[in-house]
Design a protein around this motif. Sequence first.
Motif, PDB file in Angstrom:
ATOM      1  N   THR A  20       4.466 -11.887  -6.736  1.00 35.90           N
ATOM      2  CA  THR A  20       4.442 -10.495  -6.316  1.00 35.90           C
ATOM      3  C   THR A  20       5.033  -9.601  -7.402  1.00 35.90           C
ATOM      4  O   THR A  20       6.122  -9.844  -7.905  1.00 35.90           O
ATOM      5  CB  THR A  20       5.214 -10.307  -5.001  1.00 35.90           C
TER       6      THR A  20
ATOM      7  N   ARG B 199      -0.566  -8.094   1.213  1.00 34.43           N
ATOM      8  CA  ARG B 199       0.372  -9.114   0.756  1.00 34.43           C
ATOM      9  C   ARG B 199      -0.068  -9.763  -0.550  1.00 34.43           C
ATOM     10  O   ARG B 199       0.747  -9.979  -1.452  1.00 34.43           O
ATOM     11  CB  ARG B 199       0.518 -10.188   1.835  1.00 34.43           C
TER      12      ARG B 199
ATOM     13  N   GLY C 241       0.017  -7.029  -3.752  1.00 32.20           N
ATOM     14  CA  GLY C 241       1.286  -7.589  -4.205  1.00 32.20           C
ATOM     15  C   GLY C 241       1.176  -8.373  -5.492  1.00 32.20           C
ATOM     16  O   GLY C 241       2.001  -8.217  -6.408  1.00 32.20           O
ATOM     17  N   VAL C 242       0.159  -9.205  -5.617  1.00 34.00           N
ATOM     18  CA  VAL C 242       0.027 -10.086  -6.780  1.00 34.00           C
ATOM     19  C   VAL C 242      -0.598  -9.372  -7.966  1.00 34.00           C
ATOM     20  O   VAL C 242      -0.300  -9.700  -9.114  1.00 34.00           O
ATOM     21  CB  VAL C 242      -0.794 -11.335  -6.387  1.00 34.00           C
TER      22      VAL C 242
ATOM     23  N   LEU D 171       7.945  -3.717  -2.003  1.00 33.67           N
ATOM     24  CA  LEU D 171       6.635  -3.956  -2.588  1.00 33.67           C
ATOM     25  C   LEU D 171       6.232  -2.818  -3.518  1.00 33.67           C
ATOM     26  O   LEU D 171       5.707  -3.039  -4.615  1.00 33.67           O
ATOM     27  CB  LEU D 171       5.587  -4.113  -1.464  1.00 33.67           C
TER      28      LEU D 171
END
Length: 501
Positions: free
Chosen positions: A207, A270, A274-275, A496
């Motif tokens: 993340t 997510r 995130g990545v 985040l």
Amino acid sequence: MTFGEFLLVAVLALPALGAVAAAATPGDRAGRLVGTAAAGLALLATLPLLGGDHGWFGYGPRPAVQPWHQLDLPWVPGLDLRFHLGVDGISWPLVVLTALLTLLCCGYTLWRVPAGGGSGRALVALLLVVEVGILGTFLALDLVLFFLFFEVVLLPMYAIIAGWGGEDRRRAARKFVLYTLFGSVLLLVGVYVVVAAAGTADVVALTGGSGLSRGTQLAAFTLLALAFAVKSPLWPLHSWLPDAHTQAPTVGSVILAGVLLKMGTYGLIRVAVGVAPEGARWAAPVLGVLAVAAILVGSLVCLAQDELKRLIAYSSVGHMGFVLLGVATLTATGLQAALIGNIAHGVITGLLFFLAGAIKDRTHTGSLADLSGLRETAPRLAGLLGFAAVASLGLPGLAGFWGEAFAVIAAVRRGGGLWTTLAVLAALGGALTAAYFLRLLRRVSHGRPSPAVGRLAPGLAGAELTAWAPLVLLALAVGLAPALVLSYATGPVNALLAVFD
């Protein structure tokens, strides 16, 4: 093993064991009872996951994902893959919603088993297997594990639609599988791109785009976003949804709309955002345009729709458009809008499909032209339909309001000509949403009772009230106190977004 680790294992093990026990229990009703009991225990296991060691305020800028509870065990040491589960304020509301809707659907089968598919215990077992896949998707913190859980739902959902659905169920089930397999291939390639470039599949470590070049992030986000768009479904990859909803049995439609679609939007937040944050920043304007197109197209199709379940199905396209618009803004307000929009849509649309199934079971038709005058013969059913419709159109004080309002506000705050225009068009889509739901109520509830409606009894079964009451109460509770969802997500959302600074 800590108590939190035990709970994470129990949340997945209870429905898995319940599926086996339900299928193996002699006697159809006994199997359904066993499966329903397992679903109830799974729901109870999700509740103590709240808070954990970090509480609401245990989030800092690093790491961007800091679970309340987690289980991290070696899985495939040669490939450095781990059985890594965790839960935080983004995933916990969806975990509870999944467990609740599965329990309500399993309990509903104790009263009515759809015709044509076989034993009720087999249906309950399949619902529990679907629950395992959905819960695992929300809990997985390893990309390969996430992919495996993401795929678990495919075959049992196909079996539910093809086995207990309507007359054209097999074609709808095949279409569902083909679209989902297309998304699965894209997801697999996206996961491979990330893992090969970063050398790890751990979502916590990944993340923020750690170890990934900008070019890799752009490629990975494109693949992952397309994969999640198919599952959500987001326009223009939505065409499998109306057929699947129309042909699925009532409990299948509730699970499909209530939580299975959320696997896509959750994965977008997510995993994709995130990545690959650089990819998300690059694609944000395109996502915003597609989101507003989904809102407008879904609303216009609903205005011309004459079949009850298909209208509700197409409404999901518009509601998921608001969720995507919130994500596309890449702001705290927008992500909060997406998260509460997910929960609201699951609760309200789950209730709408329960009600649509009840109407169709009683009248043997879903045509709006054949359903007039419902309030004259079945006023309780008409009243609940009216409540669910006004909740879905975004009436203030009910759950559907917050996600749509926050998504528009987030676009306005993002600023600039593009985002302001998108906010105005999204607001217009909200007005169209109100128009088609009011049209639905006028066609179904008002007027002289049609022959199909005229023979209805006014009462509701106790099993129906038991299944619907929690959703009515949740629609009210989340509408009046949105902090029930938003307070848990504030910390992880801010953490985040810190990766974009």
